[in-house]
Design a protein around this motif. Structure first.
Motif, PDB file in Angstrom:
ATOM      1  N   TYR A   1       0.801  -1.216   0.000  1.00 53.28           N
ATOM      2  CA  TYR A   1       0.000   0.000   0.000  1.00 53.28           C
ATOM      3  C   TYR A   1       0.840   1.275   0.000  1.00 53.28           C
ATOM      4  N   ASN A   2       2.134   1.119  -0.257  1.00 54.57           N
ATOM      5  CA  ASN A   2       2.990   2.274  -0.482  1.00 54.57           C
ATOM      6  C   ASN A   2       3.582   2.186  -1.877  1.00 54.57           C
ATOM      7  N   GLU A   3       4.100   1.024  -2.208  1.00 52.39           N
ATOM      8  CA  GLU A   3       4.708   0.815  -3.521  1.00 52.39           C
ATOM      9  C   GLU A   3       3.942  -0.187  -4.384  1.00 52.39           C
ATOM     10  N   TYR A   4       3.036  -0.956  -3.782  1.00 52.81           N
ATOM     11  CA  TYR A   4       2.224  -1.895  -4.555  1.00 52.81           C
ATOM     12  C   TYR A   4       0.989  -2.252  -3.730  1.00 52.81           C
ATOM     13  N   TYR A   5       0.001  -2.849  -4.403  1.00 56.98           N
ATOM     14  CA  TYR A   5      -1.157  -3.391  -3.673  1.00 56.98           C
ATOM     15  C   TYR A   5      -1.833  -4.464  -4.538  1.00 56.98           C
ATOM     16  N   PRO A   6      -2.490  -5.441  -3.893  1.00 63.69           N
ATOM     17  CA  PRO A   6      -3.207  -6.483  -4.637  1.00 63.69           C
ATOM     18  C   PRO A   6      -4.461  -5.909  -5.297  1.00 63.69           C
ATOM     19  N   LEU A   7      -4.911  -6.545  -6.363  1.00 59.74           N
ATOM     20  CA  LEU A   7      -6.139  -6.165  -7.036  1.00 59.74           C
ATOM     21  C   LEU A   7      -7.225  -7.207  -6.754  1.00 59.74           C
TER      22      LEU A   7
ATOM     23  N   PHE B   1       0.664  -5.485 -12.838  1.00 65.22           N
ATOM     24  CA  PHE B   1       0.250  -4.358 -13.659  1.00 65.22           C
ATOM     25  C   PHE B   1       1.044  -3.112 -13.261  1.00 65.22           C
ATOM     26  N   TYR B   2       1.337  -2.276 -14.240  1.00 64.44           N
ATOM     27  CA  TYR B   2       1.978  -0.994 -13.969  1.00 64.44           C
ATOM     28  C   TYR B   2       1.432   0.025 -14.964  1.00 64.44           C
ATOM     29  N   ARG B   3       1.724   1.284 -14.753  1.00 66.80           N
ATOM     30  CA  ARG B   3       1.309   2.314 -15.705  1.00 66.80           C
ATOM     31  C   ARG B   3       2.513   3.136 -16.114  1.00 66.80           C
ATOM     32  N   SER B   4       2.547   3.536 -17.365  1.00 60.42           N
ATOM     33  CA  SER B   4       3.685   4.280 -17.908  1.00 60.42           C
ATOM     34  C   SER B   4       3.423   5.773 -17.969  1.00 60.42           C
ATOM     35  N   SER B   5       2.213   6.191 -17.497  1.00 58.03           N
ATOM     36  CA  SER B   5       1.875   7.609 -17.556  1.00 58.03           C
ATOM     37  C   SER B   5       0.963   7.975 -16.399  1.00 58.03           C
ATOM     38  N   GLU B   6       1.137   9.189 -15.875  1.00 57.59           N
ATOM     39  CA  GLU B   6       0.242   9.688 -14.833  1.00 57.59           C
ATOM     40  C   GLU B   6      -1.179   9.870 -15.362  1.00 57.59           C
ATOM     41  N   GLY B   7      -1.302   9.971 -16.666  1.00 60.55           N
ATOM     42  CA  GLY B   7      -2.615  10.172 -17.270  1.00 60.55           C
ATOM     43  C   GLY B   7      -3.492   8.942 -17.248  1.00 60.55           C
ATOM     44  N   VAL B   8      -2.927   7.799 -16.916  1.00 63.56           N
ATOM     45  CA  VAL B   8      -3.703   6.564 -16.832  1.00 63.56           C
ATOM     46  C   VAL B   8      -4.165   6.382 -15.391  1.00 63.56           C
ATOM     47  N   GLU B   9      -5.452   6.185 -15.218  1.00 62.13           N
ATOM     48  CA  GLU B   9      -6.016   6.062 -13.873  1.00 62.13           C
ATOM     49  C   GLU B   9      -5.561   4.777 -13.200  1.00 62.13           C
ATOM     50  N   LYS B  10      -5.256   4.889 -11.917  1.00 65.22           N
ATOM     51  CA  LYS B  10      -4.858   3.707 -11.148  1.00 65.22           C
ATOM     52  C   LYS B  10      -6.086   2.850 -10.845  1.00 65.22           C
ATOM     53  N   PRO B  11      -5.950   1.523 -10.804  1.00 68.61           N
ATOM     54  CA  PRO B  11      -7.074   0.668 -10.417  1.00 68.61           C
ATOM     55  C   PRO B  11      -7.360   0.800  -8.927  1.00 68.61           C
ATOM     56  N   SER B  12      -8.566   0.463  -8.548  1.00 71.65           N
ATOM     57  CA  SER B  12      -8.978   0.580  -7.153  1.00 71.65           C
ATOM     58  C   SER B  12      -8.164  -0.359  -6.264  1.00 71.65           C
ATOM     59  N   GLY B  13      -7.783   0.163  -5.115  1.00 70.25           N
ATOM     60  CA  GLY B  13      -7.097  -0.678  -4.134  1.00 70.25           C
ATOM     61  C   GLY B  13      -8.054  -1.327  -3.162  1.00 70.25           C
ATOM     62  N   GLU B  14      -9.362  -1.008  -3.299  1.00 76.49           N
ATOM     63  CA  GLU B  14     -10.361  -1.642  -2.449  1.00 76.49           C
ATOM     64  C   GLU B  14     -10.764  -2.970  -3.069  1.00 76.49           C
ATOM     65  N   LEU B  15     -10.619  -4.044  -2.321  1.00 76.41           N
ATOM     66  CA  LEU B  15     -10.874  -5.376  -2.849  1.00 76.41           C
ATOM     67  C   LEU B  15     -12.371  -5.653  -2.884  1.00 76.41           C
ATOM     68  N   SER B  16     -12.860  -6.008  -4.054  1.00 77.20           N
ATOM     69  CA  SER B  16     -14.286  -6.241  -4.254  1.00 77.20           C
ATOM     70  C   SER B  16     -14.783  -7.393  -3.394  1.00 77.20           C
ATOM     71  N   LEU B  17     -16.000  -7.222  -2.871  1.00 73.06           N
ATOM     72  CA  LEU B  17     -16.635  -8.292  -2.109  1.00 73.06           C
ATOM     73  C   LEU B  17     -17.371  -9.264  -3.016  1.00 73.06           C
ATOM     74  N   LYS B  18     -17.550  -8.892  -4.279  1.00 68.94           N
ATOM     75  CA  LYS B  18     -18.400  -9.672  -5.178  1.00 68.94           C
ATOM     76  C   LYS B  18     -17.626 -10.460  -6.229  1.00 68.94           C
ATOM     77  N   MET B  19     -16.456  -9.971  -6.592  1.00 68.48           N
ATOM     78  CA  MET B  19     -15.732 -10.575  -7.712  1.00 68.48           C
ATOM     79  C   MET B  19     -15.145 -11.930  -7.344  1.00 68.48           C
ATOM     80  N   GLU B  20     -15.344 -12.905  -8.205  1.00 66.63           N
ATOM     81  CA  GLU B  20     -14.683 -14.192  -8.047  1.00 66.63           C
ATOM     82  C   GLU B  20     -13.212 -14.029  -8.414  1.00 66.63           C
ATOM     83  N   PRO B  21     -12.291 -14.460  -7.556  1.00 64.01           N
ATOM     84  CA  PRO B  21     -10.866 -14.255  -7.849  1.00 64.01           C
ATOM     85  C   PRO B  21     -10.359 -15.183  -8.946  1.00 64.01           C
ATOM     86  N   SER B  22      -9.232 -14.816  -9.521  1.00 63.06           N
ATOM     87  CA  SER B  22      -8.570 -15.683 -10.497  1.00 63.06           C
ATOM     88  C   SER B  22      -7.761 -16.733  -9.747  1.00 63.06           C
TER      89      SER B  22
END
Length: 424
Positions: free
Chosen positions: A113-119, A196-217
């Protein structure tokens, strides 16, 4: 009985319940007045502050389930849950990364949660130790193949979360902007984890809040919270994702009117609501306030209880079918209760003729239009429902929608091949 005539009669009973009491108060007599009084009493209790908005997994939701079960018993319905009238199912109420999670690159540990986080699509309690390869944007379609020259088998795959032509609605890669489709492609190509990473500040970061509904991979999935041109300096890595979870119990309530018939009709309405916004679906400015849910869906639940009672009285014509009455929970969290039921049915689904779902039937606007969706799921529905305009009380017209897919519990039945109607 002709199925068209039967649907028509059931719909007519529903219309009598749906109409505003002030619309035809002068015409109510005897049992009708008692029915209206009971509807109001049921809604008043289900939408009371005592039940705290009936969020799935809360004491308020359990109280509403117990109230409905008592009503089913009073109407002499046979218990048809797995424990009396109740069918319990588990819901996830918490998913948060544990500090034991790890992302180590070239021997250097990164901070959670400083340099990385799970999706949300990450597997739990999975670890990968491997060389890192970069697969561009992780896209494989008619326009490009980012895995064409990449050996990703048993590798950790780095993916740019952006898009070759930008993240915008007109991108020809729009269907590939989602995380899950790119992770699934990586798994198909043998990946053991995805970064996953992003090469530009213009790309929105994915949510760091873990979904309660999504089936994991099936593999760990993390986001590198740093803007980088690429990951070419990543030689090897360790990715370990541990997620703390908590679960509660939701309650479907199921009663059966067994007429010994060959076919069964399911009549349903969800009894859960948004509680105090704890599951994130609230549109209120103050999401912590009690969401009483009189219309959504104490109205449908009250109608369900009354229809069960009315069908017991309708002895002249209701014996050609059995009736399964289900009050679902977990609807607001993604149709969880109805999905659980159709995957763990307490009757043989092959005997179910069709399903009627009542969700948000308690309010009419000035136009007084009743919407009925799912008409296209059976050819018998069109004939029956176009006749309703002749008998409506307190409703000016109906709007008929063909699709069996929508944000309510009829969808779960339609996806099992059962014709389904949604009254709204």
């Amino acid at each position: 009985m002709n199925i068209t005539k039967h649907i028509f009669r059931l719909s007519f009973i529903g219309l009598i319940l749906f109409a505003s009491p002030t619309a035809f108060a002068q015409e109510l007599k005897g049992k009708q007045k008692k029915t209206m009084t009971q509807l109001q009493r049921d809604i008043k209790y289900l939408a009371s502050d005592e039940l705290m908005g009936r969020a799935t997994g809360t004491d308020g939701e359990k109280k509403s389930a117990e109230y409905i079960a008592r009503a089913f018993a009073a109407n002499k319905l046979e218990p048809k849950g797995e424990q009396g009238y109740f069918q319990k199912f588990s819901i996830t109420t918490l998913r948060i990364a544990n500090k034991t999670s790890e992302f180590n690159v070239n021997g250097n540990a990164l901070k959670l949660y400083n340099e990385y986080y799970p999706l949300s699509y990450s597997a739990n309690d999975k670890e990968a130790n491997s060389a890192v390869v970069v697969a561009g944007y992780g896209i494989v379609n008619d326009h490009r193949d980012d895995y064409a020259n990449v050996n990703s088998t048993v590798r950790i795959v780095g993916i740019n979360i952006g898009s070759p032509d930008g993240i915008h609605p007109h991108s020809k890669f729009l269907a590939w902007h989602g995380i899950s489709i790119r992770v699934d492609e990586a798994i198909k190509h043998g990946a053991v984890a995805v970064v996953f990473y992003r090469s530009s500040e213009g790309v929105e970061k994915p949510s760091g809040e873990l979904s309660l509904k999504m089936e994991p991979s099936s593999i760990p999935v993390v986001f590198l919270d740093q803007v980088r041109p690429n990951l070419k300096d990543f030689s090897y890595a360790t990715v370990k994702v541990n997620i703390l979870t908590d679960e509660d119990t939701g309650y479907n309530v199921i009663g059966f009117n067994d007429n010994g018939a060959e076919n069964t009709i399911v009549i349903g309405a969800h009894h859960d609501h948004l509680g105090q916004g704890q599951h994130g679906n609230s549109l209120a400015e103050n999401s912590n306030e009690i969401h009483n849910g009189a219309d959504d869906n104490a109205s449908g639940t009250a109608a369900l209880i009354s229809i069960a009672k009315l069908l017991k009285r309708a002895k002249k014509w209701n014996k050609n079918n059995n009736y399964l009455f289900i009050s679902f929970s977990g609807e607001e969290m993604g149709l969880l209760g109805s999905k659980y039921f159709v995957n763990h049915p307490t009757v043989d689904l092959a005997t179910v003729n069709y399903m009627i779902n009542m969700d948000m039937i308690g309010m009419l606007n000035e136009e007084k239009v009743l919407i009925i969706n799912g008409v296209g799921t059976s050819p018998a529905f069109t004939t029956a429902l176009t006749e309703l305009d002749k008998v409506m009380v307190g409703i000016n017209s109906t709007t008929l929608g063909n699709s069996g897919i929508g944000p309510s519990d009829h969808t779960s039945f339609y996806l099992k091949g059962i014709p389904s109607l949604h009254y709204f």
